[in-house]
Structures are given as C-alpha cells and as structure tokens.
Design a protein around this motif. Structure first.
Motif, PDB file in Angstrom:
ATOM      1  N   ARG A  10       0.854  -1.183   0.000  1.00  0.00           N
ATOM      2  CA  ARG A  10       0.000   0.000   0.000  1.00  0.00           C
ATOM      3  C   ARG A  10       0.892   1.236   0.000  1.00  0.00           C
ATOM      4  NH1 ARG A  10      -0.422   2.417   5.202  1.00  0.00           N
ATOM      5  NH2 ARG A  10       0.402   1.091   6.849  1.00  0.00           N
ATOM      6  N   SER A  11       0.307   2.360  -0.318  1.00  0.00           N
ATOM      7  CA  SER A  11       1.030   3.626  -0.270  1.00  0.00           C
ATOM      8  C   SER A  11       1.080   4.115   1.169  1.00  0.00           C
ATOM      9  CB  SER A  11       0.326   4.681  -1.125  1.00  0.00           C
ATOM     10  OG  SER A  11       0.306   4.278  -2.469  1.00  0.00           O
ATOM     11  N   ALA A  12       2.232   4.650   1.559  1.00  0.00           N
ATOM     12  CA  ALA A  12       2.389   5.185   2.906  1.00  0.00           C
ATOM     13  C   ALA A  12       3.609   6.092   2.934  1.00  0.00           C
ATOM     14  CB  ALA A  12       2.549   4.062   3.922  1.00  0.00           C
ATOM     15  N   TYR A  13       3.700   6.861   3.998  1.00  0.00           N
ATOM     16  CA  TYR A  13       4.861   7.721   4.217  1.00  0.00           C
ATOM     17  C   TYR A  13       5.885   6.991   5.073  1.00  0.00           C
ATOM     18  CZ  TYR A  13       2.043  11.580   2.506  1.00  0.00           C
ATOM     19  OH  TYR A  13       1.274  12.391   1.725  1.00  0.00           O
ATOM     20  N   THR A  14       7.140   7.379   4.914  1.00  0.00           N
ATOM     21  CA  THR A  14       8.201   6.813   5.732  1.00  0.00           C
ATOM     22  C   THR A  14       9.301   7.838   5.925  1.00  0.00           C
ATOM     23  OG1 THR A  14       9.584   4.851   6.070  1.00  0.00           O
ATOM     24  CG2 THR A  14       9.604   5.829   3.863  1.00  0.00           C
ATOM     25  N   ALA A  15      10.211   7.520   6.823  1.00  0.00           N
ATOM     26  CA  ALA A  15      11.437   8.296   6.975  1.00  0.00           C
ATOM     27  C   ALA A  15      12.535   7.499   6.280  1.00  0.00           C
ATOM     28  CB  ALA A  15      11.766   8.507   8.449  1.00  0.00           C
ATOM     29  N   VAL A  16      13.081   8.061   5.216  1.00  0.00           N
ATOM     30  CA  VAL A  16      14.187   7.415   4.499  1.00  0.00           C
ATOM     31  C   VAL A  16      15.461   7.722   5.268  1.00  0.00           C
ATOM     32  CG1 VAL A  16      15.543   7.400   2.368  1.00  0.00           C
ATOM     33  CG2 VAL A  16      13.039   7.530   2.258  1.00  0.00           C
ATOM     34  N   ILE A  17      16.209   6.663   5.624  1.00  0.00           N
ATOM     35  CA  ILE A  17      17.439   6.874   6.379  1.00  0.00           C
ATOM     36  C   ILE A  17      18.682   6.581   5.551  1.00  0.00           C
ATOM     37  CG2 ILE A  17      16.429   6.628   8.662  1.00  0.00           C
ATOM     38  CD1 ILE A  17      17.260   3.701   8.672  1.00  0.00           C
ATOM     39  N   TYR A  18      18.499   5.975   4.366  1.00  0.00           N
ATOM     40  CA  TYR A  18      19.643   5.677   3.503  1.00  0.00           C
ATOM     41  C   TYR A  18      19.111   5.341   2.122  1.00  0.00           C
ATOM     42  CZ  TYR A  18      23.829   3.359   1.709  1.00  0.00           C
ATOM     43  OH  TYR A  18      24.915   3.010   0.945  1.00  0.00           O
ATOM     44  N   ALA A  19      19.815   5.809   1.099  1.00  0.00           N
ATOM     45  CA  ALA A  19      19.481   5.452  -0.282  1.00  0.00           C
ATOM     46  C   ALA A  19      20.775   5.413  -1.089  1.00  0.00           C
ATOM     47  CB  ALA A  19      18.511   6.456  -0.893  1.00  0.00           C
ATOM     48  N   SER A  20      20.980   4.307  -1.812  1.00  0.00           N
ATOM     49  CA  SER A  20      22.197   4.142  -2.604  1.00  0.00           C
ATOM     50  C   SER A  20      21.888   3.276  -3.817  1.00  0.00           C
ATOM     51  CB  SER A  20      23.273   3.464  -1.759  1.00  0.00           C
ATOM     52  OG  SER A  20      24.381   3.090  -2.562  1.00  0.00           O
ATOM     53  N   PRO A  21      22.499   3.592  -4.962  1.00  0.00           N
ATOM     54  CA  PRO A  21      22.248   2.775  -6.145  1.00  0.00           C
ATOM     55  C   PRO A  21      22.882   1.387  -6.068  1.00  0.00           C
ATOM     56  CG  PRO A  21      23.786   4.533  -6.666  1.00  0.00           C
ATOM     57  CD  PRO A  21      23.304   4.763  -5.268  1.00  0.00           C
ATOM     58  N   GLY A  22      23.885   1.196  -5.218  1.00  0.00           N
ATOM     59  CA  GLY A  22      24.576  -0.082  -5.303  1.00  0.00           C
ATOM     60  C   GLY A  22      24.820  -0.842  -4.025  1.00  0.00           C
ATOM     61  N   ASP A  23      24.449  -0.333  -2.874  1.00  0.00           N
ATOM     62  CA  ASP A  23      24.871  -0.967  -1.637  1.00  0.00           C
ATOM     63  C   ASP A  23      23.699  -1.453  -0.789  1.00  0.00           C
ATOM     64  OD1 ASP A  23      26.314  -1.902   0.501  1.00  0.00           O
ATOM     65  OD2 ASP A  23      27.570  -0.126   0.677  1.00  0.00           O
ATOM     66  N   ARG A  24      23.172  -2.619  -1.129  1.00  0.00           N
ATOM     67  CA  ARG A  24      22.050  -3.168  -0.374  1.00  0.00           C
ATOM     68  C   ARG A  24      22.445  -3.461   1.066  1.00  0.00           C
ATOM     69  NH1 ARG A  24      19.306  -6.737   2.059  1.00  0.00           N
ATOM     70  NH2 ARG A  24      17.147  -7.222   1.591  1.00  0.00           N
ATOM     71  N   GLU A  25      23.658  -3.977   1.272  1.00  0.00           N
ATOM     72  CA  GLU A  25      24.070  -4.354   2.629  1.00  0.00           C
ATOM     73  C   GLU A  25      24.160  -3.143   3.546  1.00  0.00           C
ATOM     74  OE1 GLU A  25      24.328  -6.435   5.748  1.00  0.00           O
ATOM     75  OE2 GLU A  25      23.925  -7.362   3.818  1.00  0.00           O
TER      76      GLU A  25
END
Length: 93
Positions: A10-25
């Motif tokens: 569902r759609s919801a709001y969140t606080a994004v604490i990290y975003a990176s194109p290559g580092d899932r870990e």
C-alpha cells in the motif's frame, strides 16, 4: 538480531534513512539500526515505485499514514543518531 520488514502492499509515508544505487548491505545495516530502536524498518528496491527515483536500495524506518507522523519519526531518528539527515517520502506504486 533486529528483524526487518518488507514494504507493505500500500502507499504510505516513511522516513528514508539511507538510499544508494549499489549498496544493499549498507541499507540493511542502517535499517537494522533503526529496528533495534523499535522502528518498523526495512529495505526496498526503488524500481517500480512512482514517487522515488528508480535504481536505489532504500532503508526506511516506519510506515505512516501521514507526512506529519513520518516527520516526527525523522526527528527521533536524527536525535538517536540513526541517520544524520532522514527525510520524509511517500512510497507509492
């Protein structure tokens, strides 16, 4: 270990604490840090969501029905040193 959650269907709001194109870990590490403090946190791949840029691993903390609730959470995350610049996003397909 802190348990991560998947993004709900569902759609919801969140606080994004990290975003990176290559580092899932690294995203998972940040999400676990928030989860240990009691946040419902997890990692999602941004592809397929219209409200965020595609191609990123995103660590999120919380699933909220309003931007205001997510903003309060972002302040708590900042105060607890989970992330220096958490920001609010609507996550929607």
């Amino acid at each position: 270990p802190a348990r991560l959650i998947p993004w709900p269907d569902r759609s919801a709001y969140t606080a994004v604490i990290y975003a990176s194109p290559g580092d899932r870990e690294e995203a998972a590490t940040m999400a676990r840090k928030a989860a240990r403090l009691g946040f419902r946190a997890g990692v999602l791949r941004s592809d397929g969501y219209s409200t965020i840029v595609n191609g990123y691993w995103v660590a999120f903390a919380g699933v909220y029905s309003s931007a205001t609730e997510a903003q309060v959470a972002a302040g708590r995350l900042r105060a607890r040193d989970v992330a220096s610049s958490p920001y609010v996003r609507l996550i929607a397909k």
